[in-house]
Every structure is written in C-alpha cells, then in structure tokens.
Enzyme design. Structure first.
Site, mmCIF file in Angstrom:
data_model
loop_
_atom_site.group_PDB
_atom_site.id
_atom_site.type_symbol
_atom_site.label_atom_id
_atom_site.label_comp_id
_atom_site.label_asym_id
_atom_site.label_seq_id
_atom_site.Cartn_x
_atom_site.Cartn_y
_atom_site.Cartn_z
ATOM 1 N N TRP A 245 0.915 -0.659 -0.196
ATOM 2 C CA TRP A 245 -0.352 0.187 -0.100
ATOM 3 C C TRP A 245 0.819 1.162 -0.031
ATOM 4 O O TRP A 245 0.814 2.616 -0.365
ATOM 5 C CB TRP A 245 -0.538 0.230 1.232
ATOM 6 N N ASN A 246 2.146 1.318 -0.140
ATOM 7 C CA ASN A 246 2.405 2.691 0.564
ATOM 8 C C ASN A 246 3.515 2.814 -0.549
ATOM 9 O O ASN A 246 3.099 4.659 -0.832
ATOM 10 C CB ASN A 246 4.235 1.692 1.476
ATOM 11 N N LYS B 175 -2.738 -9.256 -6.912
ATOM 12 C CA LYS B 175 -3.358 -8.334 -6.522
ATOM 13 C C LYS B 175 -2.707 -7.661 -5.491
ATOM 14 O O LYS B 175 -1.783 -7.987 -4.628
ATOM 15 C CB LYS B 175 -3.178 -9.517 -4.799
ATOM 16 N N PRO B 176 -3.671 -6.292 -4.968
ATOM 17 C CA PRO B 176 -3.179 -4.703 -4.512
ATOM 18 C C PRO B 176 -3.363 -5.544 -3.652
ATOM 19 O O PRO B 176 -3.810 -6.450 -2.282
ATOM 20 C CB PRO B 176 -3.344 -3.988 -4.693
ATOM 21 N N ALA B 177 -3.239 -4.201 -1.726
ATOM 22 C CA ALA B 177 -2.989 -3.704 -0.784
ATOM 23 C C ALA B 177 -4.045 -3.841 -0.745
ATOM 24 O O ALA B 177 -5.088 -3.186 -1.851
ATOM 25 C CB ALA B 177 -2.015 -3.619 -0.281
ATOM 26 N N GLU B 178 -4.747 -4.772 0.628
ATOM 27 C CA GLU B 178 -6.486 -3.816 0.933
ATOM 28 C C GLU B 178 -6.551 -3.091 1.195
ATOM 29 O O GLU B 178 -8.091 -2.055 0.683
ATOM 30 C CB GLU B 178 -6.883 -5.426 1.331
ATOM 31 N N GLY C 101 6.368 -6.614 -0.089
ATOM 32 C CA GLY C 101 5.766 -6.180 1.112
ATOM 33 C C GLY C 101 6.298 -6.775 2.019
ATOM 34 O O GLY C 101 7.915 -6.767 2.437
ATOM 35 N N SER C 102 6.060 -7.214 3.259
ATOM 36 C CA SER C 102 7.459 -7.277 4.584
ATOM 37 C C SER C 102 7.614 -8.923 4.458
ATOM 38 O O SER C 102 7.106 -9.934 3.803
ATOM 39 C CB SER C 102 6.122 -7.775 5.939
ATOM 40 N N LEU D 177 11.547 -6.542 -0.176
ATOM 41 C CA LEU D 177 10.651 -6.693 1.119
ATOM 42 C C LEU D 177 12.042 -5.662 2.324
ATOM 43 O O LEU D 177 11.609 -4.368 1.857
ATOM 44 C CB LEU D 177 11.571 -8.730 1.879
ATOM 45 N N CYS E 40 10.714 1.007 1.824
ATOM 46 C CA CYS E 40 11.421 0.503 2.323
ATOM 47 C C CYS E 40 13.404 1.135 2.849
ATOM 48 O O CYS E 40 13.559 0.588 3.172
ATOM 49 C CB CYS E 40 11.367 -0.635 1.488
#
Ligand code: NAD
Length: 503
Positions: free
Chosen positions: A172-173, A196-199, A250-251, A273, A306
């Site tokens: 999302w960032n 699939k994007p962030a919710e 992502g994380s 990451l 990040c």
C-alpha cells in the site's frame, strides 16, 4: 516525447466500445479478469487514513477469482508471448502516455486513499510512469547470444523467453509505482499477469488497470483480483500450477511465507522486502548537508518507505551541528491530511502502525533515549479521526533498543553516536536486512571502501535518492531476492534457453 515516434502501424487500436466498459472505480469497484470488469456480491470498504471516512467499496475476491484469472492469463499467454516486442513496447508507451495525462487525478486519488501529500503522490505517479517508459524501451532489447562451441560441427544459441504466467502481490505504501515496477517488465518480456494489490489501496490499482486496458493490453494479459483477506488469494498464487513466477513486495515475514509455499512447485520468486537502512555521517562530512538529507529521506512518505533510514549513525564530533539542523528541519514539518497545502507528513496506514511506533519509542525512552522532537501520537482536532504521529527524533539510541533492530515504518529518526570510523561498517552491517544504506563523507577513498563493505543492495553516497527506473532496485539478506527496474528488472521475467545445433 518518445511516444510520438511510434508508427501508426505499431500503435495498438482500441475500440471506443471497449473503453466504455471501464467503470468509474468510485461508484463501482470490480474485479478485472479476461478484459472484463466483473461484479462481486461481496465487497469491502476502503478508508481515507487522514479522517477515517469510507471512500468506496471494492469487490472482495478470493481463491475462485484468482483461479479464473489464472485461466484467462494462461490462455492469453499463447498469443501475447508470441507477439512482437515492438507491439508490446507500443502498448507500454501508450500506457505511459495515459498515466502522465492522468497524473493529477491519480495523485489526488492516492492522497485520499493512501495519505501522502499531493506533491509526493504526483512524484510517485511520475516514478510509476517511468517504469512503463523504461520497459517499453527494454522490451526491444531482449537480446540473445551465440556462443562458440568446442566442436567444429556445433553452434550454441541462447534465447530468453518469457517465464509464463506471473502472480504479483503489491503493498500500500507506493500503490501505483509498485504495480508498474512489476507489470511493465512482465508485459515487456511477454508474460501475462494476475495482480493482488494491498487491501488498503485497491482504488489506485484499479485506475492503473484501467489505463492498461485503455492502452490496448489484450484481454487476459493483465488481471486484477482485489481482496480484503489476502491469505486465500495468496494460497492460490502459490499452489496454482499455471503460475510460473511469483513476485512480491511487502514485509519480510509475508515474503518468506509465500516463498516457502511457492517452493512446493519450485516457482521462480522475486521478493522486495523490508529494510533497516543505516545512514552514516562520517566526521569529515558536512553535518548540515547530511542533516538536510536525513530529514528528507527519513520522513519520506511519513517514514513508510522500505528505503527509509532506521539507524542514523553520526560521528560524535559533529553531532551537535547535525542535530541542530535535523531538529530545526523537523520542527518546520507540517502534519496533516495530504491534500492540505504545505503538509509534509501525512497519516500512517492504520492503528497497528501507530502501535508499533509507540512501542519502539516507549522502549527506547525506557532505555535512556531522549526525545528531541515529537514522541507522541497526534489526536486532537483535525487529527482526531486519522492515524497521525508527530515527526520524532530520538537521540542516544543504543543497540539494546527495539528500534535498533526492527523496521519502524514511521516518522521516527533514531540517532546513534559513534566515535571510531573503523567500527562503523560492522555496526551498519549488524542487521538481518540489506536493502538501502546512505553514506556522507567528503573522503573519496573512505566513500568507496564503505560502499564496497556495506552489505546492502542500494547505497546513496552523499545522495538520498539512489533510485530510478533505470537503476536496479533490491536487497540482500532478509530484504529480498532479485531486482526491479533497470535491465535486471526484465531478466526476472525471462527464462534462458540454450540451443545446441549440430551443423
Ligand atoms: P505486508 O507484507 O503486510 O503486505 C504486503 C502485501 O502482501 C499486501 O498486498 C498484502 O495484502 C499481502 N499479503 C499479506 N499477507 C498475505 C498472504 N498470506 N498471502 C498473500 N498476500 C499477502 O506488508 P505491508 O505492511 O503492506 O508493506 C510494508 C512492508 O513492505 C515493509 O516491510 C516494507 O519495507 C516493505 N516494502 C518493501 C519494498 C521493496 O521494494 N523492498 C517496497 C515497499 C514496501
């Protein structure tokens, strides 16, 4: 503009009736499979993080939608992978043009959905468009090789072919550029993709896919599955045999899980990451220049990048001048909703982000760190319904503190003093992460030795923005596998095939 160089013959044609199928995401947000915007009975809300207001409801997809998308992507792969690189390039050029034409509206949507200030949002759209342009050009440079054989009657030929159907997960960032950084090289290489994007930022993703459709990407080549619960979609991404490549940003925790799950079918993976960037200010550096740089890159996207520094190592002998400038800069940073003029620090993504920051600041203070600025969540007045945290400077951070080890992903600048240049490389490398690092010195040989000794993928030397669509982005150690952008970015989507010809 390079787009003007595209000949009429190469420019893909899109019928106006096809464009008419594209919905306005604010009133109806659907899943995009095989060139069609599909209804879903289940939906989930998207909120503005600055005020908690619901902006839209979005289709809630799951494993079944992901499966349907992969079926379409597999079918589309047959013709897309066989199309010419020039054709694919022309479509990416068109997408680049459309994205720039819509820069302002995309930026406004991003500010509303993700929270960053409008100017930063416009910069991100530009960065996102850069990937479309870069890979429009790279598409045509998928060169092969001939290799001399030891046998007189043999010739070796190497070709690079698209890996196949790609599954992509984005955060999302940076809700627009993280998508084009994957989709553009995949399309350039001849792959088809399901994303699939962030919710928390599906609306930006929907706008990007509308641009791709309007640019003439054929049905099934790009597919979008929005979902409130990422797990079932993630399981399909890792287990569907059609998928040959998984790309994730992502994380580290989620990245490792997906890489483990994808290993069952030995899918190729790229992982962008988390990070824990050191920012090193040597004794000979200009402390004012370095502090200005630290203020800019630490508080970028409210610290939610990040590549944000998470340990600012400053030589003790110049610490006073450095801290004076940093504190003065931070004091001037206006916090607020990203669409308010002059705002530099927008909201954080959610309550958990605030809780993590609070825990790190409380822990550091209990172990002796001093707060030089901020140190609190902002809750009064205009901040009451959002996720705001004051830009914070922690002085006297030591290795016993949580913040010394954990990624913060928020607007907290932890300053660590050091005395001996010989110690700093080991201190900076003392992390499981290896994404970005920054070095300030005027000594060329010290700069080069530090650059070579740092175990990080992206290093700014007297420079806080070592990123570009033309440059390889990615990390070492727990920060990931593979690179995005640059020439390397397309290689991630290509297989190497060797032919040995007996002549
Ligand atoms: P996250 O891992 O929670 O979420 C990222 C994406 O993964 C989202 O789309 C989310 O829905 C999805 N996801 C979560 N669980 C999943 C599952 N079980 N299966 C499939 N998908 C799943 O990370 P985040 O909080 O959204 O993003 C912040 C993190 O991303 C930070 O650690 C940051 O450093 C990192 N990041 C890295 C880069 C890079 O290029 N290295 C860029 C941006 C962000």
């Amino acid at each position: 503009m390079p787009g003007c160089l595209i000949s009429r013959r190469l420019t893909p044609k899109v019928k106006s009736s096809e464009i008419n199928r594209i919905p306005d995401c604010r009133e109806i947000s659907k899943i995009f499979i095989n060139g069609k915007w599909l209804d879903s009975t289940a939906t989930f809300p998207v909120y503005n993080p600055a005020n908690g207001e619901e902006i839209a409801r979005v289709a809630d997809g799951g494993a079944a939608e992901a499966r349907a998308a992969f079926k379409a992507a597999a079918e589309a792969f047959k013709s897309w992978s066989a199309s010419t690189a020039h054709y694919r390039s022309a479509i990416l050029y068109r997408a680049w043009q459309l994205m720039l034409e819509r820069k302002d509206e995309l930026a406004a949507l991003m500010t509303q959905e993700q929270g960053k200030p409008l100017k930063a949002a416009a910069n991100e759209v530009q960065y996102a468009a850069d990937f479309l342009l870069w890979f429009a050009e790279e598409a045509k440079r998928n060169y092969g090789e001939t290799i001399p054989s030891g046998r007189a009657d043999q010739r070796f030929v190497v070709q690079h072919q698209p890996v196949g159907v790609v599954a992509a997960v984005t955060p999302w960032n940076y809700p627009v550029s993280m998508i084009t950084r994957k989709v553009a090289p995949a399309l350039a290489a001849g792959c088809t993709i399901v994303l699939k994007p962030a919710e928390s930022t599906p609306l930006c993703a929907i706008e990007v896919f509308k641009i791709l459709q309007e640019a003439g990407v054929p049905d099934g080549v790009v597919n979008l599955v929005t979902a409130n619960d990422p797990a079932p979609v993630g399981e399909e991404f890792c287990s569907n045999p059609v998928v040959r490549k998984l790309t994730f940003t992502g994380s580290t925790a989620v990245g490792k899980k997906l890489a483990r799950d994808a290993a069952g079918q030995l899918k190729r993976v790229s992982m962008e990451l988390g990070g824990h960037a050191p920012f090193i200010v040597f004794e000979d550096a200009d402390p004012v220049h370095a502090a200005k740089g630290a203020a800019l890159v630490k508080f970028l996207n409210t610290g939610q990048a990040c590549i944000c520094p998470n340990r600012i190592f400053v030589h003790r002998n110049i610490a006073t001048a450095f801290l004076e400038t940093l504190t003065a800069r931070v004091a001037k940073m206006r916090v607020g909703a990203g669409n308010e003029p002059g705002v530099a620090i927008g909201p954080l993504v959610n309550e958990q982000a605030i809780a993590k920051i609070d825990a790190q600041v409380t822990d550091a203070c209990s172990k002796g760190a001093k707060v030089l600025a901020g140190g609190d969540r902002l809750v009064d007045g205009e901040f009451s319904n959002g996720y705001f945290y004051a830009p914070t400077i922690l002085h006297g951070v030591t290795e016993e503190m949580l913040i010394y080890r954990e990624e913060t992903f928020g607007p907290v600048a932890p300053v660590v003093l050091f005395d001996d240049d010989d110690d700093i490389l080991a201190m900076a490398n003392d992390t499981t992460y290896g994404l970005a690092a920054y070095v300030y010195t005027q000594n060329l040989s010290l700069a080069m030795r530090t650059f070579e000794g740092l175990q990080f993928g992206i290093i700014g030397i007297n420079d806080i923005n070592p990123t570009s669509a033309a440059a390889p982005f990615g990390g070492m150690k727990n920060s990931g596998l593979g690179r995005e952008g640059a020439r390397e970015g397309m290689v991630e989507y290509l297989e190497t095939k060797l032919g040995g010809f007996s002549v």
